[in-house]
Design a protein around this motif. Structure first.
Motif, short mmCIF file in Angstrom:
data_model
loop_
_atom_site.label_atom_id
_atom_site.label_comp_id
_atom_site.label_asym_id
_atom_site.label_seq_id
_atom_site.Cartn_x
_atom_site.Cartn_y
_atom_site.Cartn_z
N LYS A 172 -12.31 93.58 -56.04
CA LYS A 172 -11.57 93.42 -54.80
C LYS A 172 -10.09 93.58 -55.10
CE LYS A 172 -11.18 90.64 -50.76
NZ LYS A 172 -11.88 89.84 -49.83
N THR A 173 -9.37 94.14 -54.14
CA THR A 173 -7.92 94.30 -54.29
C THR A 173 -7.23 93.51 -53.19
OG1 THR A 173 -8.18 96.50 -55.24
CG2 THR A 173 -6.01 95.94 -54.36
N VAL A 174 -6.26 92.71 -53.57
CA VAL A 174 -5.46 91.95 -52.62
C VAL A 174 -3.99 92.19 -52.91
CG1 VAL A 174 -7.17 90.13 -52.21
CG2 VAL A 174 -5.48 89.85 -54.02
N GLY A 221 -6.04 91.89 -67.63
CA GLY A 221 -7.02 91.48 -68.63
C GLY A 221 -7.25 89.98 -68.69
N ASP A 222 -6.36 89.19 -68.06
CA ASP A 222 -6.54 87.74 -68.05
C ASP A 222 -7.73 87.36 -67.18
OD1 ASP A 222 -4.34 87.36 -69.63
OD2 ASP A 222 -3.09 86.42 -68.09
N VAL A 223 -8.38 86.30 -67.55
CA VAL A 223 -9.45 85.71 -66.74
C VAL A 223 -8.89 84.39 -66.20
CG1 VAL A 223 -11.77 84.76 -66.73
CG2 VAL A 223 -11.27 86.81 -68.09
N VAL A 232 -8.44 89.90 -64.03
CA VAL A 232 -7.42 90.78 -63.47
C VAL A 232 -7.59 92.16 -64.09
CG1 VAL A 232 -4.94 91.18 -63.22
CG2 VAL A 232 -5.83 88.84 -63.16
N LEU A 233 -7.88 93.15 -63.24
CA LEU A 233 -8.11 94.51 -63.73
C LEU A 233 -6.85 95.37 -63.68
CD1 LEU A 233 -11.56 95.18 -62.02
CD2 LEU A 233 -11.12 94.38 -64.35
N SER A 234 -6.07 95.22 -62.60
CA SER A 234 -4.82 96.00 -62.51
C SER A 234 -3.81 95.30 -61.63
CB SER A 234 -5.10 97.41 -61.96
OG SER A 234 -5.42 97.36 -60.59
N ILE A 235 -2.54 95.58 -61.90
CA ILE A 235 -1.42 95.02 -61.16
C ILE A 235 -0.51 96.17 -60.78
CG2 ILE A 235 0.55 93.45 -61.25
CD1 ILE A 235 -0.96 92.07 -63.65
#
Length: 184
Positions: free
Chosen positions: A128-130, A161-163, A177-180
């Motif tokens: 999901k992207t927010v 990469g953080d959980v 976290v996959l991308s910012i």
């Protein structure tokens, strides 16, 4: 039973109602993106320059028709005017305390802060992207969440990469976290 002994309102004292509940935590700033501020300004303009004058014209016409106590156009027009005026006061107050944050000026683009679009995955691999935005501009249907929402608070200051742990009504959930991305 007489109306004097009930707590029901006849609708005449709607002006005493608060403009809206304050969704900001006490002592917090009202952060907003430039796009969110523009949407508030557009709504203010629409209400003040278009809708309110139309309703005033309708109420004025209805008042000239005689008995106001049974005149639906007059009664509902006055109610709509109170709603518009309440919303106008709310918008003006919120824009006065707004602190515009430009996501493009974020120095550390590898970490989640206000204005970031974050793609994350849950335990089941659902992505999901927010986008983290201000309280007054959050629109879940567009993937925009308030910076004080549980998901935004969990993601804040995370790196790719953080959980992070998210408290949900169903219990504790870990999301990665996959991308910012900071959009312009």
């Amino acid at each position: 039973m007489s109306k004097a002994f009930t707590k029901e309102s006849d609708g005449e004292d709607d002006d005493d109602l608060p403009d809206a509940p304050d969704a900001l935590p006490p002592g917090q700033k009202n952060y907003i993106t430039p796009q969110g501020l523009q949407r508030l300004q557009d709504e203010l303009h629409q209400l003040a320059q278009v809708e309110r004058p139309q309703v005033v014209e309708t109420v004025s016409w209805a008042a000239g028709n005689g008995d106001r106590s049974e005149n639906g156009d007059y009664i509902y027009g006055k109610k709509r005017l109170r709603e518009i005026d309440r919303r106008l006061r709310f918008l003006i107050k919120r824009m006065e305390i707004a602190e515009v944050i430009h996501a493009t000026q974020q120095a550390n683009r590898d970490q989640v802060f206000f204005g970031a679009s974050v793609t994350y995955a849950n335990d089941q691999g659902d992505q999901k992207t927010v986008r983290i935005v201000g309280v007054d501009e959050a629109r879940l249907e567009h993937g925009e969440v308030s910076w004080i929402s549980p998901i935004a608070r969990a993601l804040m200051k995370a790196w790719q990469g953080d959980v992070v742990k998210l408290h949900t009504p169903g219990g504790l959930v870990e999301v990665e976290v996959l991308s910012i991305i900071y959009e312009s």
